[in-house]
Design a protein around this motif. Structure first.
Motif, PDB file in Angstrom:
ATOM      1  N   TYR A 107      -3.836   3.320  -1.487  1.00 30.14           N
ATOM      2  CA  TYR A 107      -3.624   2.699  -2.791  1.00 30.14           C
ATOM      3  C   TYR A 107      -2.965   1.340  -2.602  1.00 30.14           C
ATOM      4  CZ  TYR A 107      -4.713   7.351  -4.444  1.00 30.14           C
ATOM      5  OH  TYR A 107      -5.341   8.543  -4.683  1.00 30.14           O
ATOM      6  N   LYS A 163      -7.563  -3.943   3.134  1.00 27.73           N
ATOM      7  CA  LYS A 163      -7.452  -2.485   3.164  1.00 27.73           C
ATOM      8  C   LYS A 163      -8.004  -1.926   4.478  1.00 27.73           C
ATOM      9  CE  LYS A 163      -8.312   1.374   0.049  1.00 27.73           C
ATOM     10  NZ  LYS A 163      -8.929   1.781  -1.215  1.00 27.73           N
ATOM     11  N   THR A 215      -3.212   1.549   6.391  1.00 30.65           N
ATOM     12  CA  THR A 215      -3.593   2.951   6.560  1.00 30.65           C
ATOM     13  C   THR A 215      -3.422   3.688   5.232  1.00 30.65           C
ATOM     14  OG1 THR A 215      -1.359   3.653   7.207  1.00 30.65           O
ATOM     15  CG2 THR A 215      -2.843   2.953   8.981  1.00 30.65           C
ATOM     16  N   THR A 216      -2.725   3.071   4.293  1.00 28.67           N
ATOM     17  CA  THR A 216      -2.475   3.679   2.985  1.00 28.67           C
ATOM     18  C   THR A 216      -3.642   3.367   2.041  1.00 28.67           C
ATOM     19  OG1 THR A 216      -1.172   1.706   2.455  1.00 28.67           O
ATOM     20  CG2 THR A 216       0.040   3.661   3.164  1.00 28.67           C
ATOM     21  N   ARG A 253       5.812  -2.146   7.944  1.00 29.94           N
ATOM     22  CA  ARG A 253       5.747  -0.703   7.685  1.00 29.94           C
ATOM     23  C   ARG A 253       7.138  -0.295   7.209  1.00 29.94           C
ATOM     24  NH1 ARG A 253       3.059   4.201   9.809  1.00 29.94           N
ATOM     25  NH2 ARG A 253       4.644   5.820   9.779  1.00 29.94           N
ATOM     26  N   CYS A 264       5.311   3.108   3.082  1.00 29.47           N
ATOM     27  CA  CYS A 264       4.433   2.182   2.392  1.00 29.47           C
ATOM     28  C   CYS A 264       4.223   1.021   3.356  1.00 29.47           C
ATOM     29  CB  CYS A 264       4.968   1.730   1.040  1.00 29.47           C
ATOM     30  SG  CYS A 264       6.319   0.568   1.103  1.00 29.47           S
ATOM     31  N   GLU A 265       3.254   0.198   3.077  1.00 38.18           N
ATOM     32  CA  GLU A 265       2.928  -0.926   3.951  1.00 38.18           C
ATOM     33  C   GLU A 265       2.845  -2.192   3.112  1.00 38.18           C
ATOM     34  OE1 GLU A 265       0.162   1.437   7.140  1.00 38.18           O
ATOM     35  OE2 GLU A 265      -0.697   0.986   5.170  1.00 38.18           O
ATOM     36  N   ASP A 321       7.967   9.546   3.768  1.00 39.32           N
ATOM     37  CA  ASP A 321       6.738   8.807   3.471  1.00 39.32           C
ATOM     38  C   ASP A 321       6.930   7.334   3.838  1.00 39.32           C
ATOM     39  OD1 ASP A 321       4.156   8.335   2.642  1.00 39.32           O
ATOM     40  OD2 ASP A 321       4.512   8.769   0.522  1.00 39.32           O
ATOM     41  N   GLY A 353       0.815  -1.206   0.000  1.00 38.18           N
ATOM     42  CA  GLY A 353       0.000   0.000   0.000  1.00 38.18           C
ATOM     43  C   GLY A 353       0.850   1.257   0.000  1.00 38.18           C
ATOM     44  N   PHE A 354       0.396   2.244  -0.761  1.00 42.20           N
ATOM     45  CA  PHE A 354       1.083   3.529  -0.872  1.00 42.20           C
ATOM     46  C   PHE A 354       0.109   4.657  -0.550  1.00 42.20           C
ATOM     47  CE2 PHE A 354       3.317   0.731  -3.828  1.00 42.20           C
ATOM     48  CZ  PHE A 354       4.645   0.964  -3.487  1.00 42.20           C
ATOM     49  N   ASN A 355       0.655   5.824  -0.290  1.00 39.04           N
ATOM     50  CA  ASN A 355      -0.154   7.023  -0.066  1.00 39.04           C
ATOM     51  C   ASN A 355      -0.445   7.760  -1.371  1.00 39.04           C
ATOM     52  OD1 ASN A 355      -0.525   6.963   2.770  1.00 39.04           O
ATOM     53  ND2 ASN A 355       1.627   7.510   3.011  1.00 39.04           N
TER      54      ASN A 355
END
Length: 140
Positions: A48, A40, A45-46, A137, A98-99, A96, A8-10
């Motif tokens: 995308y 999700k 928490t991201t 994370r 990603c997860e 930043d 997952g990305f922001n």
């Protein structure tokens, strides 16, 4: 059943389809919309979410067990994970995150068993073990 590695990305990213430099591919995830929504909502928490499509040596084989009993496969998985981290360092803006979440397909709703924090600027690869139901994370 198969293992799935979600990432997952922001921010939205482009797929790296056909990228032969890497032993993995980041793709839009759509194996099951219900599973995507569960992972999700429960773990990320991201906003995308994608899937890390892995080839010969998946990152979830980066375990002490493999280090001891299958060092060849451990080293291949370690190389793939380092390659992924290198790509993430270039992709993620400074500060930043990603997860990454790894689980068996259909077990997205189950609780985490392992939670890791990884700083791309101080990667302690020898201390990292990645198993199923593992949430990572990744910070830049």
């Amino acid at each position: 059943m198969s293992m799935i590695a979600y990432i997952g990305f922001n921010f939205p990213i482009k797929r790296n389809e056909g990228d032969v430099e890497h032993e993995y591919e980041v793709d839009y995830v759509c194996p099951d919309a219900e599973h995507l929504n569960i992972v999700k909502q429960k773990h990320f928490t991201t906003p995308y979410i994608f899937e890390i499509l892995q080839f010969a040596n998946p990152i979830w084989e980066l375990t002490d067990y493999n280090k001891a009993y299958s060092p060849h496969n451990y080293e291949k998985s370690k190389k793939n994970f380092l390659d992924l981290c290198h790509s993430l360092k270039e992709l993620l803006p400074k500060g930043d995150i990603c997860e990454i979440y790894i689980c068996w397909d259909g077990e997205e709703n189950e609780d985490l068993e392992v939670e890791l924090k990884i700083n791309l600027n101080d990667l302690q690869i020898e201390a990292i073990e990645i198993y199923e139901k593992c949430f990572i994370r990744v910070e830049n």
